[in-house]
Scaffold this motif. Structure first.
Motif, mmCIF file in Angstrom:
data_model
loop_
_atom_site.group_PDB
_atom_site.id
_atom_site.type_symbol
_atom_site.label_atom_id
_atom_site.label_comp_id
_atom_site.label_asym_id
_atom_site.label_seq_id
_atom_site.Cartn_x
_atom_site.Cartn_y
_atom_site.Cartn_z
ATOM 1 N N GLU A 95 0.824 -1.213 0.000
ATOM 2 C CA GLU A 95 0.000 0.000 0.000
ATOM 3 C C GLU A 95 0.857 1.262 0.000
ATOM 4 O OE1 GLU A 95 -4.146 1.147 2.254
ATOM 5 O OE2 GLU A 95 -2.631 0.029 3.356
ATOM 6 N N GLY A 96 1.966 1.253 0.733
ATOM 7 C CA GLY A 96 2.839 2.424 0.814
ATOM 8 C C GLY A 96 3.496 2.779 -0.502
ATOM 9 N N ASP A 97 3.728 1.787 -1.376
ATOM 10 C CA ASP A 97 4.361 2.050 -2.670
ATOM 11 C C ASP A 97 3.374 2.623 -3.683
ATOM 12 O OD1 ASP A 97 6.702 1.118 -1.620
ATOM 13 O OD2 ASP A 97 6.618 -0.840 -2.595
ATOM 14 N N VAL A 98 2.087 2.438 -3.449
ATOM 15 C CA VAL A 98 1.067 2.988 -4.346
ATOM 16 C C VAL A 98 0.663 4.389 -3.874
ATOM 17 C CG1 VAL A 98 -1.263 2.673 -5.271
ATOM 18 C CG2 VAL A 98 0.232 0.707 -4.989
ATOM 19 N N GLY A 99 0.497 4.543 -2.562
ATOM 20 C CA GLY A 99 0.205 5.849 -1.971
ATOM 21 C C GLY A 99 -1.103 6.449 -2.436
ATOM 22 N N GLU A 100 -1.079 7.757 -2.703
ATOM 23 C CA GLU A 100 -2.277 8.495 -3.082
ATOM 24 C C GLU A 100 -2.772 8.166 -4.483
ATOM 25 O OE1 GLU A 100 -1.411 12.618 -2.497
ATOM 26 O OE2 GLU A 100 -1.148 12.389 -0.341
ATOM 27 N N LEU A 101 -1.966 7.467 -5.279
ATOM 28 C CA LEU A 101 -2.400 7.093 -6.624
ATOM 29 C C LEU A 101 -3.636 6.194 -6.586
ATOM 30 C CD1 LEU A 101 1.040 6.339 -8.309
ATOM 31 C CD2 LEU A 101 -0.364 8.375 -8.565
ATOM 32 N N ALA A 102 -3.820 5.481 -5.467
ATOM 33 C CA ALA A 102 -4.968 4.591 -5.330
ATOM 34 C C ALA A 102 -6.288 5.353 -5.390
ATOM 35 C CB ALA A 102 -4.885 3.814 -4.027
ATOM 36 N N ASP A 103 -6.270 6.648 -5.073
ATOM 37 C CA ASP A 103 -7.488 7.463 -5.126
ATOM 38 C C ASP A 103 -8.073 7.546 -6.534
ATOM 39 O OD1 ASP A 103 -7.237 7.918 -2.444
ATOM 40 O OD2 ASP A 103 -6.414 9.942 -2.660
ATOM 41 N N PHE A 104 -7.252 7.331 -7.551
ATOM 42 C CA PHE A 104 -7.712 7.451 -8.936
ATOM 43 C C PHE A 104 -7.369 6.208 -9.751
ATOM 44 C CE2 PHE A 104 -6.689 11.715 -7.315
ATOM 45 C CZ PHE A 104 -7.981 12.214 -7.277
ATOM 46 N N MET A 105 -7.354 5.040 -9.096
ATOM 47 C CA MET A 105 -6.983 3.797 -9.760
ATOM 48 C C MET A 105 -8.153 2.814 -9.718
ATOM 49 S SD MET A 105 -3.505 1.572 -9.094
ATOM 50 C CE MET A 105 -3.982 0.986 -7.470
ATOM 51 N N PRO A 106 -9.020 2.829 -10.736
ATOM 52 C CA PRO A 106 -10.137 1.874 -10.749
ATOM 53 C C PRO A 106 -9.651 0.468 -11.100
ATOM 54 C CG PRO A 106 -10.134 3.136 -12.770
ATOM 55 C CD PRO A 106 -9.031 3.701 -11.905
ATOM 56 N N GLU A 107 -10.418 -0.524 -10.703
ATOM 57 C CA GLU A 107 -10.077 -1.901 -11.045
ATOM 58 C C GLU A 107 -10.050 -2.063 -12.559
ATOM 59 O OE1 GLU A 107 -12.795 -4.446 -8.963
ATOM 60 O OE2 GLU A 107 -11.859 -4.038 -7.031
ATOM 61 N N ASN A 108 -9.203 -2.981 -13.032
ATOM 62 C CA ASN A 108 -9.002 -3.314 -14.449
ATOM 63 C C ASN A 108 -8.290 -2.228 -15.243
ATOM 64 O OD1 ASN A 108 -10.330 -5.792 -14.017
ATOM 65 N ND2 ASN A 108 -12.300 -4.785 -14.295
ATOM 66 N N LEU A 109 -7.681 -1.242 -14.574
ATOM 67 C CA LEU A 109 -6.924 -0.188 -15.253
ATOM 68 C C LEU A 109 -5.521 -0.706 -15.565
ATOM 69 C CD1 LEU A 109 -6.788 2.883 -16.049
ATOM 70 C CD2 LEU A 109 -5.746 3.239 -13.810
ATOM 71 N N LEU A 125 0.418 5.588 -13.088
ATOM 72 C CA LEU A 125 -0.894 5.560 -13.738
ATOM 73 C C LEU A 125 -0.829 6.267 -15.077
ATOM 74 C CD1 LEU A 125 -3.268 6.525 -10.772
ATOM 75 C CD2 LEU A 125 -2.613 4.270 -11.534
ATOM 76 N N PRO A 126 -1.821 6.025 -15.954
ATOM 77 C CA PRO A 126 -1.924 6.853 -17.157
ATOM 78 C C PRO A 126 -2.143 8.306 -16.723
ATOM 79 C CG PRO A 126 -3.531 5.053 -17.182
ATOM 80 C CD PRO A 126 -2.856 5.014 -15.863
ATOM 81 N N ASN A 127 -1.812 9.251 -17.588
ATOM 82 C CA ASN A 127 -1.955 10.669 -17.226
ATOM 83 C C ASN A 127 -3.393 11.050 -16.920
ATOM 84 O OD1 ASN A 127 0.766 10.960 -17.543
ATOM 85 N ND2 ASN A 127 0.638 11.842 -19.582
ATOM 86 N N PHE A 128 -4.358 10.422 -17.614
ATOM 87 C CA PHE A 128 -5.765 10.767 -17.423
ATOM 88 C C PHE A 128 -6.591 9.498 -17.244
ATOM 89 C CE2 PHE A 128 -3.880 14.029 -20.135
ATOM 90 C CZ PHE A 128 -4.122 15.163 -19.374
#
Length: 189
Positions: A95-109, A125-128
């Protein structure tokens, strides 16, 4: 191999077989003799920050990173599970390596997972991304005292500031680098 003259904030170097990222650096020129570069570097494995001084002509190894495209599957306890798109192997990223990126990471992305010696180090993550609004207060006509924006929670749990005309169910385009609203892709109505 790079020299300290090529250092920049965020650059990756290898010290004692461990990958580090440069947090700060300062070129120091003494009266006579060569210049030195004083750095603060952060370990990508442990998160520890140390200070090192390098001579300007010293050769420093860059870490051997590999970026693999993987698909985000789900969150399992304190890890995020990704699947390699080629071998279908599953990789667990703390979880610490993903951090705040999880806020915008939907499943199957599809994302890029950064690997060092086959060990996951982080996620890009992708830019958008396009995400539906899960919850937001209704915007009131003429309420522009607050600058014409309101908070909205998207389906992955992230919160972004959006214009007053955004409603629940609208699909938004979000910049994952800054966590900001870009545009409404589809309206719920």
């Amino acid at each position: 191999m790079i020299t300290p003259n090529q250092f920049k904030k965020g650059a990756k170097i290898e010290v004692d077989g461990e990958p580090y990222t440069i947090v700060e650096y300062l070129h120091i020129k003494m009266g006579r003799g060569g210049a030195n570069v004083r750095t603060k570097i952060k370990s990508l494995l442990s998160g520890n920050v140390i200070e090192r001084t390098y001579k300007s002509d010293e050769k420093i190894k860059q870490p051997d990173f590999e970026e693999k495209e993987m698909q985000y599957l789900y969150k399992d306890g304190e890890s995020y599970v990704f699947m390699d798109n080629e071998t279908y192997e599953q990789v667990f990223v703390p979880e610490g390596d993903v951090g705040e990126l999880a806020d915008f990471m939907p499943e199957n992305l599809n994302v890029y997972v950064l690997l060092f010696n086959q060990k996951p180090m982080g996620v890009q993550l992708p830019n958008f991304v396009e995400l539906p609004v899960a919850q937001t207060d209704p915007g009131l006509k003429g309420d522009t005292v607050s600058g014409g924006s309101k908070p909205a929670t998207v389906s992955t749990g992230g919160v972004v500031q959006v214009p007053l005309f955004i409603n629940e169910g609208d699909v938004l385009k979000i910049d994952t680098r800054t966590g900001t609203y870009m545009e409404r892709v589809r309206s719920a109505r």
